[in-house]
Design an enzyme around this catalytic site. Structure first.
Site, PDB file in Angstrom:
ATOM      1  N   LYS A  35       1.033  -1.108  -0.116  1.00 19.05           N
ATOM      2  CA  LYS A  35      -0.005  -0.055   0.039  1.00 19.05           C
ATOM      3  C   LYS A  35       0.793   1.232  -0.038  1.00 19.05           C
ATOM      4  O   LYS A  35       2.193   1.098   0.234  1.00 19.05           O
ATOM      5  CB  LYS A  35      -0.954  -0.146   1.376  1.00 19.05           C
ATOM      6  CG  LYS A  35      -0.281  -0.035   2.457  1.00 19.05           C
ATOM      7  CD  LYS A  35      -1.215  -0.180   3.803  1.00 19.05           C
ATOM      8  CE  LYS A  35      -0.571  -0.324   4.969  1.00 19.05           C
ATOM      9  NZ  LYS A  35      -1.108   0.743   5.847  1.00 19.05           N
ATOM     10  N   ARG A 130     -10.513   0.129  14.893  1.00 17.36           N
ATOM     11  CA  ARG A 130     -10.517   0.808  13.582  1.00 17.36           C
ATOM     12  C   ARG A 130     -11.716  -0.015  12.655  1.00 17.36           C
ATOM     13  O   ARG A 130     -12.964   0.331  12.769  1.00 17.36           O
ATOM     14  CB  ARG A 130      -9.129   0.853  12.563  1.00 17.36           C
ATOM     15  CG  ARG A 130      -8.211   1.868  13.521  1.00 17.36           C
ATOM     16  CD  ARG A 130      -6.933   2.253  12.626  1.00 17.36           C
ATOM     17  NE  ARG A 130      -6.426   0.927  11.785  1.00 17.36           N
ATOM     18  CZ  ARG A 130      -5.322   0.932  11.388  1.00 17.36           C
ATOM     19  NH1 ARG A 130      -4.292   2.172  11.342  1.00 17.36           N
ATOM     20  NH2 ARG A 130      -4.910  -0.211  10.696  1.00 17.36           N
ATOM     21  N   TYR A 256      18.206  29.120   9.105  1.00 15.70           N
ATOM     22  CA  TYR A 256      16.882  30.142   9.724  1.00 15.70           C
ATOM     23  C   TYR A 256      16.885  29.941  11.276  1.00 15.70           C
ATOM     24  O   TYR A 256      17.174  28.783  11.667  1.00 15.70           O
ATOM     25  CB  TYR A 256      15.909  29.662   8.994  1.00 15.70           C
ATOM     26  CG  TYR A 256      15.539  29.935   7.606  1.00 15.70           C
ATOM     27  CD1 TYR A 256      15.508  31.247   7.178  1.00 15.70           C
ATOM     28  CD2 TYR A 256      15.663  28.881   6.758  1.00 15.70           C
ATOM     29  CE1 TYR A 256      15.333  31.705   5.948  1.00 15.70           C
ATOM     30  CE2 TYR A 256      15.302  29.317   5.332  1.00 15.70           C
ATOM     31  CZ  TYR A 256      15.174  30.654   5.159  1.00 15.70           C
ATOM     32  OH  TYR A 256      14.954  30.950   3.682  1.00 15.70           O
ATOM     33  N   MET A 304      14.035  24.558   3.142  1.00 15.79           N
ATOM     34  CA  MET A 304      13.176  24.059   1.960  1.00 15.79           C
ATOM     35  C   MET A 304      13.870  23.128   1.178  1.00 15.79           C
ATOM     36  O   MET A 304      13.536  21.952   0.710  1.00 15.79           O
ATOM     37  CB  MET A 304      12.353  24.974   1.283  1.00 15.79           C
ATOM     38  CG  MET A 304      11.395  24.276   0.179  1.00 15.79           C
ATOM     39  SD  MET A 304      10.564  25.759  -0.873  1.00 15.79           S
ATOM     40  CE  MET A 304       9.237  26.089   0.252  1.00 15.79           C
TER      41      MET A 304
HETATM   42  C1  LIG Z   1      -4.101  -4.374   7.967  1.00 17.07           C
HETATM   43  C2  LIG Z   1      -2.750  -4.335   7.816  1.00 17.07           C
HETATM   44  N1  LIG Z   1      -2.142  -5.427   7.629  1.00 17.07           N
HETATM   45  C3  LIG Z   1      -0.865  -5.336   7.765  1.00 17.07           C
HETATM   46  C4  LIG Z   1       0.010  -4.036   7.653  1.00 17.07           C
HETATM   47  C5  LIG Z   1       1.343  -4.028   7.747  1.00 17.07           C
HETATM   48  O1  LIG Z   1       1.918  -3.335   8.804  1.00 17.07           O
HETATM   49  P1  LIG Z   1       3.700  -3.181   9.028  1.00 17.07           P
HETATM   50  O2  LIG Z   1       4.112  -2.233   7.945  1.00 17.07           O
HETATM   51  O3  LIG Z   1       3.707  -2.852  10.233  1.00 17.07           O
HETATM   52  O4  LIG Z   1       4.348  -4.632   8.665  1.00 17.07           O
HETATM   53  C6  LIG Z   1      -0.661  -3.000   7.936  1.00 17.07           C
HETATM   54  C7  LIG Z   1      -0.025  -1.699   7.626  1.00 17.07           C
HETATM   55  O5  LIG Z   1      -0.566  -0.869   8.432  1.00 17.07           O
HETATM   56  C8  LIG Z   1      -2.114  -3.162   7.715  1.00 17.07           C
HETATM   57  O6  LIG Z   1      -2.938  -2.207   7.822  1.00 17.07           O
END
Ligand SMILES: Cc1ncc(COP(=O)(O)O)c(C=O)c1O
Length: 364
Positions: A35, A130, A256, A304
């Site tokens: 992801k 969640r 800065y 920046m």
């Molecule tokens: C449902 C779910 N499974 C697995 C993971 C992987 O987690 P990690 O990156 O801590 O291994 C995530 C990441 O947030 C997640 O949301």
């Protein structure tokens, strides 16, 4: 000439880290969590290193399409399931597996017209609060799903809130085990931290682990353990060069806000990297950085497009010298992303996801 800053994704390190996850959970299958565009690495750039996984887990349907476009024919799991009913059409077309975490998603499936029943992962909220069905509602959700012709196999899943910390996972493992007792189906519980720290327990390991951050070379429980402890390799190097050198005298300040004041003669280097490249602005004087593969410290505020580093221990450093903001230097020296993240009050996750679009990206 573009600015000299570049992020490089290390294919072999991704492979080795995935192998490390497999060693921690040898009889489980491994999702590579990709992801957020493979945690900022870029799905296309990370793919070669991760194609040895048993499947790819992600959120965005467009990202799922990109994984299929790379030629991946194996499992893809949508970790948050679908966001609206018509997403199910893409699931049918691309053969995506999807999480079911709420009643609405079951309603949408019940109304979905498909020739191909879907593989789903029914998610329990075992304490993270969640997504997911509460333990008391889980069995009813399973029963309803199981009766749908649109559904093929049902796997069972939950997610830990404290796999990296003191509170631990025992209470969630217990609640998940109790609420799923006698239910058939594969199990998936463990993220990176749970896999590395607790996967010797078969009830945690389950049938599928879901590894993200460890695969990307960040220790999930830093600073308790670092990547050396877990035998993980950096998978991303953020590198740049010195574009200026200044000689300071006692009393001179840097950058800065004049937050750094030299108390002795000091040579500093100016690095082409700033917060607009994704380097954390909250990093203060003392944050580690490598120049020509030698560890030194940042001084003054991050601006920046530039930051400044102490060259006292690097008399040979000059304009053009190589700077490693995190990752691996040419001489093999490693600066774990976790150390920089900590100095900036954040996590490796955030830094790797935040490398700015203007930074050139490469793969090795
Ligand atoms: C449902 C779910 N499974 C697995 C993971 C992987 O987690 P990690 O990156 O801590 O291994 C995530 C990441 O947030 C997640 O949301």
């Amino acid at each position: 000439m573009p600015r000299p800053i570049q992020a490089t994704v290390h294919t072999e390190a991704l492979r080795l880290n995935l192998a490390r996850i497999r060693r921690a959970a040898p009889d489980a299958r491994a999702w590579a969590v990709v992801k957020a565009d493979a945690y900022g690495h870029g799905i296309e750039r990370a793919y070669e290193g991760l194609r040895g996984a048993d499947g790819f887990a992600l959120l965005d349907l467009q990202e799922a399409e990109r994984v299929r476009a790379l030629g991946w024919r194996g499992p893809i799991l949508l970790l948050e399931g679908v966001f609206e009913p018509r997403d199910l059409e893409l699931c049918s077309r691309l053969g995506l597996w999807h999480v079911v975490h709420c009643t609405e998603q079951i309603d949408w499936l019940a109304a979905h017209k498909t020739q191909v029943p879907h593989r789903v992962f029914l998610k329990m909220n075992s304490g993270m609060n969640r997504l997911g069905f509460a333990p008391a509602a889980f069995r009813a959700a399973w029963t309803r799903l199981n009766a749908l012709p649109q559904v093929d196999e049902i796997s069972l899943m939950t997610h830990f809130s404290d796999a990296d910390g003191e509170r631990g996972i025992a209470h969630q493992v217990r609640d998940f085990a109790e609420a799923t007792r006698d239910l058939p189906g594969e199990r998936s519980l463990a993220n990176s931290a749970a896999t590395l720290r607790h996967a010797q327990d078969a009830g945690v390991r389950g049938d599928w682990v879901r590894a993200g951050i460890a695969v990307y070379g960040s220790a999930p429980d830093f600073p308790e353990h670092d990547i050396g402890h877990w035998d993980l390799q950096p998978t991303m190097t953020l590198a740049s060069r010195l574009i200026g050198v200044q000689q300071l005298q006692p009393g001179h300040t840097v950058g800065y806000g004049s937050t750094f004041v030299a108390d002795a003669p000091l040579r500093i280097g100016v690095v082409a990297c700033g917060y607009a490249d994704g380097y954390p602005r909250h990093c203060t004087s003392g944050t580690p950085v490598l120049v020509d593969g030698v560890r030194t410290r940042m001084v003054g505020r991050v601006s920046m497009d530039m930051l400044t580093v102490d060259l006292t221990s690097l008399p040979q450093a000059r304009i053009g010298s190589a700077v490693t903001l995190w990752g691996r230097a040419e001489n093999g020296a490693v600066l774990p992303i976790d150390e920089v993240a900590r100095a900036g009050g954040t996590l490796g996750y955030e830094l790797m996801c935040a490398v700015a679009p203007r930074v050139q990206k490469a793969v090795d």
